[in-house]
Design a protein around this motif. Sequence first.
Motif, PDB file in Angstrom:
ATOM      1  N   PHE A  35     -11.100 -15.572 -54.258  1.00  0.00           N
ATOM      2  CA  PHE A  35     -10.165 -14.509 -53.855  1.00  0.00           C
ATOM      3  C   PHE A  35      -9.995 -14.436 -52.342  1.00  0.00           C
ATOM      4  O   PHE A  35      -9.311 -13.565 -51.832  1.00  0.00           O
ATOM      5  CB  PHE A  35     -10.713 -13.162 -54.353  1.00  0.00           C
ATOM      6  N   CYS A  36     -10.620 -15.374 -51.603  1.00  0.00           N
ATOM      7  CA  CYS A  36     -10.664 -15.266 -50.137  1.00  0.00           C
ATOM      8  C   CYS A  36      -9.250 -15.222 -49.538  1.00  0.00           C
ATOM      9  O   CYS A  36      -8.394 -16.014 -49.890  1.00  0.00           O
ATOM     10  CB  CYS A  36     -11.427 -16.450 -49.560  1.00  0.00           C
ATOM     11  N   TYR A  37      -9.041 -14.285 -48.599  1.00  0.00           N
ATOM     12  CA  TYR A  37      -7.695 -14.127 -48.018  1.00  0.00           C
ATOM     13  C   TYR A  37      -7.373 -15.153 -46.940  1.00  0.00           C
ATOM     14  O   TYR A  37      -6.238 -15.251 -46.489  1.00  0.00           O
ATOM     15  CB  TYR A  37      -7.492 -12.704 -47.478  1.00  0.00           C
ATOM     16  N   ASN A  38      -8.343 -15.913 -46.492  1.00  0.00           N
ATOM     17  CA  ASN A  38      -8.090 -16.899 -45.425  1.00  0.00           C
ATOM     18  C   ASN A  38      -7.058 -17.928 -45.864  1.00  0.00           C
ATOM     19  O   ASN A  38      -7.031 -18.347 -47.022  1.00  0.00           O
ATOM     20  CB  ASN A  38      -9.372 -17.670 -45.071  1.00  0.00           C
ATOM     21  N   THR A  69     -16.141 -13.114 -37.112  1.00  0.00           N
ATOM     22  CA  THR A  69     -15.946 -13.286 -38.540  1.00  0.00           C
ATOM     23  C   THR A  69     -15.333 -14.651 -38.777  1.00  0.00           C
ATOM     24  O   THR A  69     -15.422 -15.544 -37.945  1.00  0.00           O
ATOM     25  CB  THR A  69     -15.113 -12.103 -39.112  1.00  0.00           C
ATOM     26  N   GLY A  70     -14.711 -14.849 -39.924  1.00  0.00           N
ATOM     27  CA  GLY A  70     -14.168 -16.174 -40.218  1.00  0.00           C
ATOM     28  C   GLY A  70     -13.340 -16.119 -41.480  1.00  0.00           C
ATOM     29  O   GLY A  70     -12.723 -15.091 -41.771  1.00  0.00           O
ATOM     30  N   GLY A  71     -13.466 -17.133 -42.285  1.00  0.00           N
ATOM     31  CA  GLY A  71     -14.495 -18.130 -42.476  1.00  0.00           C
ATOM     32  C   GLY A  71     -15.903 -17.573 -42.292  1.00  0.00           C
ATOM     33  O   GLY A  71     -16.139 -16.379 -42.279  1.00  0.00           O
ATOM     34  N   GLU A  72     -16.796 -18.499 -42.178  1.00  0.00           N
ATOM     35  CA  GLU A  72     -18.183 -18.107 -41.976  1.00  0.00           C
ATOM     36  C   GLU A  72     -18.544 -18.358 -40.519  1.00  0.00           C
ATOM     37  O   GLU A  72     -18.639 -19.508 -40.090  1.00  0.00           O
ATOM     38  CB  GLU A  72     -19.080 -18.888 -42.944  1.00  0.00           C
ATOM     39  N   TYR A  96     -19.562 -10.359 -39.305  1.00  0.00           N
ATOM     40  CA  TYR A  96     -19.310 -10.354 -40.747  1.00  0.00           C
ATOM     41  C   TYR A  96     -19.735 -11.717 -41.274  1.00  0.00           C
ATOM     42  O   TYR A  96     -19.256 -12.745 -40.797  1.00  0.00           O
ATOM     43  CB  TYR A  96     -17.816 -10.208 -41.071  1.00  0.00           C
ATOM     44  N   THR A  97     -20.627 -11.733 -42.254  1.00  0.00           N
ATOM     45  CA  THR A  97     -21.142 -13.016 -42.734  1.00  0.00           C
ATOM     46  C   THR A  97     -21.437 -12.963 -44.225  1.00  0.00           C
ATOM     47  O   THR A  97     -21.628 -11.892 -44.796  1.00  0.00           O
ATOM     48  CB  THR A  97     -22.428 -13.394 -41.951  1.00  0.00           C
ATOM     49  N   ASN A  98     -21.495 -14.149 -44.841  1.00  0.00           N
ATOM     50  CA  ASN A  98     -21.932 -14.207 -46.238  1.00  0.00           C
ATOM     51  C   ASN A  98     -23.450 -14.313 -46.311  1.00  0.00           C
ATOM     52  O   ASN A  98     -24.019 -14.341 -47.396  1.00  0.00           O
ATOM     53  CB  ASN A  98     -21.249 -15.356 -46.988  1.00  0.00           C
ATOM     54  N   SER A 122     -21.496  -9.689 -47.223  1.00  0.00           N
ATOM     55  CA  SER A 122     -20.835  -9.537 -48.521  1.00  0.00           C
ATOM     56  C   SER A 122     -21.813  -9.804 -49.656  1.00  0.00           C
ATOM     57  O   SER A 122     -22.493 -10.820 -49.674  1.00  0.00           O
ATOM     58  CB  SER A 122     -19.668 -10.516 -48.637  1.00  0.00           C
ATOM     59  N   LYS A 161     -21.528  -5.173 -48.137  1.00  0.00           N
ATOM     60  CA  LYS A 161     -20.131  -4.870 -48.487  1.00  0.00           C
ATOM     61  C   LYS A 161     -19.806  -5.518 -49.809  1.00  0.00           C
ATOM     62  O   LYS A 161     -19.976  -6.724 -49.973  1.00  0.00           O
ATOM     63  CB  LYS A 161     -19.213  -5.507 -47.441  1.00  0.00           C
ATOM     64  N   ILE A 192      -8.422  -5.251 -53.181  1.00  0.00           N
ATOM     65  CA  ILE A 192      -8.381  -6.709 -53.061  1.00  0.00           C
ATOM     66  C   ILE A 192      -6.983  -7.018 -52.514  1.00  0.00           C
ATOM     67  O   ILE A 192      -5.984  -6.509 -53.022  1.00  0.00           O
ATOM     68  CB  ILE A 192      -8.597  -7.390 -54.435  1.00  0.00           C
ATOM     69  N   THR A 193      -6.928  -7.812 -51.463  1.00  0.00           N
ATOM     70  CA  THR A 193      -5.634  -8.043 -50.807  1.00  0.00           C
ATOM     71  C   THR A 193      -5.110  -9.453 -51.085  1.00  0.00           C
ATOM     72  O   THR A 193      -5.879 -10.341 -51.467  1.00  0.00           O
ATOM     73  CB  THR A 193      -5.764  -7.862 -49.280  1.00  0.00           C
ATOM     74  N   PRO A 202      -5.235 -13.348 -55.540  1.00  0.00           N
ATOM     75  CA  PRO A 202      -6.498 -12.578 -55.536  1.00  0.00           C
ATOM     76  C   PRO A 202      -6.389 -11.245 -56.272  1.00  0.00           C
ATOM     77  O   PRO A 202      -7.376 -10.749 -56.820  1.00  0.00           O
ATOM     78  CB  PRO A 202      -6.771 -12.342 -54.043  1.00  0.00           C
TER      79      PRO A 202
HETATM   80  C1  LIG Z   1     -13.058 -13.347 -45.090  1.00  0.00           C
HETATM   81  S1  LIG Z   1     -14.707 -12.779 -45.099  1.00  0.00           S
HETATM   82  C2  LIG Z   1     -15.375 -13.484 -43.613  1.00  0.00           C
HETATM   83  C3  LIG Z   1     -16.842 -13.205 -43.381  1.00  0.00           C
HETATM   84  C4  LIG Z   1     -17.820 -13.846 -44.334  1.00  0.00           C
HETATM   85  N1  LIG Z   1     -17.507 -15.185 -44.682  1.00  0.00           N
HETATM   86  C5  LIG Z   1     -17.987 -12.994 -45.576  1.00  0.00           C
HETATM   87  O1  LIG Z   1     -17.634 -13.437 -46.665  1.00  0.00           O
HETATM   88  O2  LIG Z   1     -18.485 -11.878 -45.433  1.00  0.00           O
HETATM   89  C6  LIG Z   1     -14.598 -11.027 -44.660  1.00  0.00           C
HETATM   90  C7  LIG Z   1     -14.671 -10.038 -45.822  1.00  0.00           C
HETATM   91  O3  LIG Z   1     -13.460 -10.073 -46.553  1.00  0.00           O
HETATM   92  C8  LIG Z   1     -13.738  -9.990 -47.944  1.00  0.00           C
HETATM   93  N2  LIG Z   1     -12.585 -10.587 -48.622  1.00  0.00           N
HETATM   94  C9  LIG Z   1     -12.240 -11.894 -48.683  1.00  0.00           C
HETATM   95  N3  LIG Z   1     -11.094 -12.041 -49.365  1.00  0.00           N
HETATM   96  C10 LIG Z   1     -10.691 -10.811 -49.751  1.00  0.00           C
HETATM   97  C11 LIG Z   1      -9.557 -10.301 -50.456  1.00  0.00           C
HETATM   98  N4  LIG Z   1      -8.606 -11.104 -50.909  1.00  0.00           N
HETATM   99  N5  LIG Z   1      -9.474  -8.970 -50.626  1.00  0.00           N
HETATM  100  C12 LIG Z   1     -10.423  -8.134 -50.160  1.00  0.00           C
HETATM  101  N6  LIG Z   1     -11.505  -8.536 -49.472  1.00  0.00           N
HETATM  102  C13 LIG Z   1     -11.641  -9.865 -49.272  1.00  0.00           C
HETATM  103  C14 LIG Z   1     -15.021 -10.757 -48.074  1.00  0.00           C
HETATM  104  O4  LIG Z   1     -15.704 -10.419 -49.260  1.00  0.00           O
HETATM  105  C15 LIG Z   1     -15.766 -10.322 -46.833  1.00  0.00           C
HETATM  106  O5  LIG Z   1     -16.451  -9.106 -47.089  1.00  0.00           O
END
Ligand SMILES: C[S@@+](CC[C@H](N)C(=O)[O-])C[C@H]1O[C@@H](n2cnc3c(N)ncnc32)[C@H](O)[C@@H]1O
Lengths: 366, 102
Positions: A35-38, A69-72, A96-98, A122, A161, A192-193, A202
């Motif tokens: 679901f990562c927004y990157n 933040t990132g990515g990681e 912000y990290t995993n 997270s 988080k 969730i965005t 996502p």
């Molecule tokens: C993109 S991550 C970057 C930092 C690190 N890699 C992490 O996962 O915590 C930043 C935060 O965005 C959350 N996240 C990622 N994709 C998302 C989405 N589509 N909607 C809501 N939160 C999201 C992640 O769970 C994390 O808490």
Amino acid sequence: MSITVSTLMERAYEQSRPITAQLELTYKCNLLCSFCYNAPKQRSELVGDQWLTALDRLQAAGTFTITLTGGEPFVHRDFWRIAEGVRERGLVLKVYTNGVLLADRAKVERYAELAPFDTEISLHGARAATHDRLTGIHGSFDRLMEALGNLSSVGVKVTLKTPITRLNQRELREVDEVGERFGYKVTYDTNITPTDDGDLSPLSLAADKEFLIAFLADQVRRGRRGLSPRPVEKMKQNCGTGRTTVTIDPYGDVFPCIAWRRKVCNILEVEDFAAVWQGRAGRNETLEFVRKVADEVPRSTLAPHEEGGFASFCPAVAEKETGDAYAFYGAARVSGLVKLEAFRRVRGEPGTVTEGERLATDGKPA
Amino acid sequence: MSEPTTNANPAELVFARRRDISFQDFGGEGLLVVPRQSLQIVLNGTSLRLLQLVDGRRTVADLVAAFAAEYDAPSAETLEADLLAALAELEGHGAIERLPHD
Ligand SMILES: C[S@@+](CC[C@H](N)C(=O)[O-])C[C@H]1O[C@@H](n2cnc3c(N)ncnc32)[C@H](O)[C@@H]1O
Ligand code: SF4
């Protein structure tokens, strides 16, 4: 009148001072959250020296807090130089990290030396199977547990988080217990965005509305969170986009906030970033637009709706979902209705929203 | 280790900022962040200026002189007492520390 932290934040807003900057050091990541927004691009990412230049330019414009933040972020090969650069400049450091790369005692000791103000990690479930399913990497939960043990033993403050999804919604009480085991607070994100390049997939992971209503009501009853409507009629702005917040992606492109990918400039191309941000370097269409929207949204978009004061409204998401930054998009309406309903349940008022029509938008674009 | 303060002449005390703190001027008042204590507080103008001036070298007497030159100050004794109170508060927040005498 006593001056509070919010008074200072209001001043920063009035002066358009970018006090909090989120630096996306890299889009590389050791996990594969579906679901990562990157939305990585085929471009070269900034290296340590370039990030240090960015820090100087941000600081000259009034930045006080830097979130890496990132990515990681820990995957960036110059992470330590950059993080040390933040602290050497006297700026507040947040990360912000995993957490996976902090399953290493020596690294955590070095990290503690940096005196981070907060570390947001997270946590996607209370069980390895759930967390690993969401991160796409077997073993990520176990590494995270080891990291949390290391961090708590050296006294680093952590905020866990948890974005609530269909896959973890049934184990949130246990997620709280994971936090308690390490002495850390868990915060839940009910939104969730879409991805940064507008992919809505996502959203299919978003939790059930009925579940969210019951969950929020339960959190309020247990004193874990408050729930009251924002006074949208009186609010000066929806958020700090393009004023108090700034985001820089791994390529140096500057955005008004983490969610809104309308480019302001590239940090390496503008020596006097403060002049750009404060409008002394000529008009900047992005800044003018996002500031106007942030100012108008509370009255124009939210106030006309009963649930508007409860809605988590992000004009960047509105624009991604509907093409119109002012549109009261599906997920924002649902977030408002869910909180309004939870609010009523806590007060013992008869619910007006059930599984009926008003929730039929299901968080998806109308 | 810092010296016991009871015998020291307060005017000769020297303070230094602790390395892990952050602070910024927000138009007269300041914001102080002390990560060790998860503390985020507002500083009034006097404390903010003190934090800017405290550098591990200036004595309290130097600080009093600097304030007297910058502001319409009350008598030197009152000013010193005010600054010592503000320094003690900053020390209590973990923002500054007292350096040992040479
Ligand atoms: C993109 S991550 C970057 C930092 C690190 N890699 C992490 O996962 O915590 C930043 C935060 O965005 C959350 N996240 C990622 N994709 C998302 C989405 N589509 N909607 C809501 N939160 C999201 C992640 O769970 C994390 O808490
Ligand atoms: S760990 Fe963070 S950056 Fe990596 S894929 Fe997951 S949400 Fe995205």
